[in-house]
Design a protein around this motif. Structure first.
Motif, PDB file in Angstrom:
ATOM      1  N   GLU A 195       0.693  -1.475  -0.086  1.00 24.54           N
ATOM      2  CA  GLU A 195      -0.029   0.087   0.186  1.00 24.54           C
ATOM      3  C   GLU A 195       0.441   1.487   0.235  1.00 24.54           C
ATOM      4  N   LYS A 196       2.345   0.897   0.828  1.00 27.70           N
ATOM      5  CA  LYS A 196       3.120   1.857   1.223  1.00 27.70           C
ATOM      6  C   LYS A 196       3.861   1.818  -0.587  1.00 27.70           C
ATOM      7  N   ASN A 197       4.022   1.270  -0.814  1.00 32.37           N
ATOM      8  CA  ASN A 197       4.617   1.291  -1.990  1.00 32.37           C
ATOM      9  C   ASN A 197       6.182   0.539  -1.796  1.00 32.37           C
ATOM     10  N   PHE A 198       6.059   0.421  -0.670  1.00 27.46           N
ATOM     11  CA  PHE A 198       8.202  -0.149  -0.972  1.00 27.46           C
ATOM     12  C   PHE A 198       8.094  -1.440  -0.968  1.00 27.46           C
ATOM     13  N   ILE A 199       6.999  -2.375  -1.887  1.00 31.05           N
ATOM     14  CA  ILE A 199       7.099  -3.179  -2.198  1.00 31.05           C
ATOM     15  C   ILE A 199       6.374  -3.998  -3.542  1.00 31.05           C
ATOM     16  N   SER A 200       6.658  -4.363  -4.237  1.00 34.57           N
ATOM     17  CA  SER A 200       5.333  -4.587  -5.779  1.00 34.57           C
ATOM     18  C   SER A 200       4.994  -6.442  -5.410  1.00 34.57           C
ATOM     19  N   GLU A 201       5.812  -7.234  -5.479  1.00 27.71           N
ATOM     20  CA  GLU A 201       4.927  -8.294  -4.695  1.00 27.71           C
ATOM     21  C   GLU A 201       4.878  -8.893  -3.478  1.00 27.71           C
ATOM     22  N   ASP A 202       3.380  -9.464  -3.125  1.00 27.99           N
ATOM     23  CA  ASP A 202       3.201  -9.477  -1.958  1.00 27.99           C
ATOM     24  C   ASP A 202       4.521 -11.213  -1.622  1.00 27.99           C
ATOM     25  N   PHE A 203       5.000 -10.825  -0.705  1.00 32.56           N
ATOM     26  CA  PHE A 203       5.912 -11.766  -0.216  1.00 32.56           C
ATOM     27  C   PHE A 203       6.001 -13.348   0.319  1.00 32.56           C
ATOM     28  N   THR A 204       3.990 -12.950   0.964  1.00 34.10           N
ATOM     29  CA  THR A 204       3.490 -14.543   1.289  1.00 34.10           C
ATOM     30  C   THR A 204       2.592 -14.844   0.455  1.00 34.10           C
ATOM     31  N   ALA A 205       2.772 -14.612  -0.176  1.00 38.00           N
ATOM     32  CA  ALA A 205       1.907 -15.077  -1.732  1.00 38.00           C
ATOM     33  C   ALA A 205       1.811 -17.048  -1.858  1.00 38.00           C
ATOM     34  N   ASN A 206       3.230 -16.963  -1.655  1.00 38.33           N
ATOM     35  CA  ASN A 206       3.297 -18.761  -1.803  1.00 38.33           C
ATOM     36  C   ASN A 206       3.183 -19.372  -0.657  1.00 38.33           C
TER      37      ASN A 206
END
Length: 442
Positions: free
Chosen positions: A232-243
């Protein structure tokens, strides 16, 4: 408003004590006025200064992550500068060739223009060793953590987040930061937060520290929330917990609660009746009304309706943030009348100093303190018997008394019958009579 850098440290890793955090890890709001600011503490981590390699002159050292470009003339001309290599955490030299131009003056002018252009890009955060589409991903992880602490603090101060949730989230982050600090290649920049790092951390909790599967899954739930905030704050572009998935999945396990046996409950009643009948009233409210200790601490005399036989629980102190009306059993109301608490002013708290009615609010902690340091010690109760066990015992005993689950759910203010059913002992489950007497043609 100023906010602290949060100091934390890892204790010795021994079985289940692995990863415990020092008490001053983050502002503890359990007994703090939410309007008061946390106390500033000296940071253990989080310095934004970058140390160059030892061979570099001290006059060239910088705090911006780079050493400005300059022209190096010789057999071959270069514009050289030093920039931080995130993989090694050290400044690394970078050379850019100056093209051959006729005339020394013209070539030197061109090289100086290159220096100005490169230094301008460096000052804006460009790093030749870091190819990122989003400059925010180059933010120091410690700086991101401090912003996250401030965000959580503001939510709690604004009464949007519960204090218990705040303490839980900050504790999770402190454990992760302490673990990260001990790694061979720790996360220095937020872009380095990858699924592999998080998976390694969760395995450390579960396999190395011996934490329960539910604890491991609780950390994963927090990490998902943290990843959502970072995106949300644009610090990362991908969710590192998705997998990553929970160990228990969607399976609901039985409540890990301790039910106090009848003989011990009678001993508790006799002890409180002799020592402190107002504390006995607190035990009654927890056992019969299922009102949580924090909610109990905010009950005022005016919240009790003798005519209606109810106690009102206000939304601002309720766990689910909803107003509720709880049934007041006759035995609890009778004890209130015997103690003459209902004649006190309506704005007084039911449980103030000494568990007697009073104008001063006392935190929920004093219920557990009396239980731990007096009642449990004097009665020599097992360590698993806690003050909150009275609530679990009350729900279980009400189900054993064949009370319908819908009524138990409403009294306990559970969000679903499935949650209430987790308290149902196996011995109270009976056969379905229509199925029991069914006989078909087969």
């Amino acid at each position: 408003m100023s906010f602290p850098r949060y100091e934390f440290a890892v204790t010795s890793c021994k079985s289940r004590s692995c990863g415990k955090i020092a008490k001053n890890a983050a502002p503890d709001l359990r007994q703090k006025n939410l309007r008061s600011e946390p106390v500033l503490v000296k940071p253990l981590l989080g310095s934004s200064k970058i140390s160059p390699t030892k061979k570099m002159s001290s006059s060239l050292r910088t705090t911006n992550g780079f050493i400005p470009a300059k022209v190096a003339e010789g057999k071959r001309w270069y514009v050289e500068f030093y920039c931080l290599d995130p993989e090694t955490g050290r400044l690394r030299r970078k050379r850019v060739s100056v093209p051959k131009i006729k005339g020394v003056t013209a070539r030197r002018r061109y090289a100086n223009d290159m220096v100005i252009n490169i230094n301008d890009q460096l000052s804006q955060g460009w790093n030749p060793y870091l190819s990122l589409n989003n400059p925010e991903e180059y933010t120091l992880f410690d700086d991101v953590c401090e912003k996250y602490y401030r965000y959580l603090y503001k939510l709690t101060e604004s009464d949007i987040m519960r204090v218990k949730t705040y303490n839980g989230y900050t504790s999770f982050l402190n454990v992760f930061r302490a673990w990260n600090k001990e790694q061979h290649k720790p996360v220095c920049y937020v872009y380095q937060l990858k699924s592999s790092v998080v998976s390694k951390f969760l395995d450390w909790l579960w396999l190395d520290c011996g934490k329960a599967a539910r604890t491991r899954d609780n950390y994963l739930s927090w990490l998902r929330s943290f990843a959502g905030w970072l995106m949300e704050k644009n610090f990362i572009s991908e969710d590192f917990t998705a997998n990553l998935s929970a160990v228990q999945g969607k399976r609901k396990c039985a409540k890990n609660r301790t039910v106090i046996p009848k003989e011990t409950m009678l001993a508790i009643r006799e002890y409180c009746g002799d020592r402190n009948r107002h504390y006995l009233l607190a035990c009654y409210v927890l056992y019969y009304c299922f009102i949580r200790p924090k909610e109990m601490s905010f009950i005022r005399i005016g919240d009790i309706s003798v005519k209606g036989g109810t106690i009102s629980v206000r939304a601002e102190y309720s766990k689910n943030r909803k107003d509720a009306v709880v049934t007041l059993p006759d035995c609890v109301l009778k004890l209130m009348l015997d103690l003459d608490v209902l004649t006190c002013p309506a704005d007084w708290y039911l449980f103030s100093s000494g568990f007697r009615p009073g104008a001063e609010h006392h935190p929920a902690k004093h219920f557990g303190d009396f239980w731990t340091y007096h009642l449990k010690k004097d009665l020599k109760l097992p360590s698993e018997y806690k003050f909150y066990s009275l609530k679990d015992t009350g729900i279980t005993d009400l189900i054993k008394a064949r009370t319908d689950l819908l009524s138990v759910r409403d009294q306990a203010r559970h969000h679903s019958l499935q949650m209430t059913d987790l308290y149902t002992p196996l011995e109270t489950r009976t056969a379905n009579e229509s199925i029991r007497h069914h006989e078909s043609y087969f």
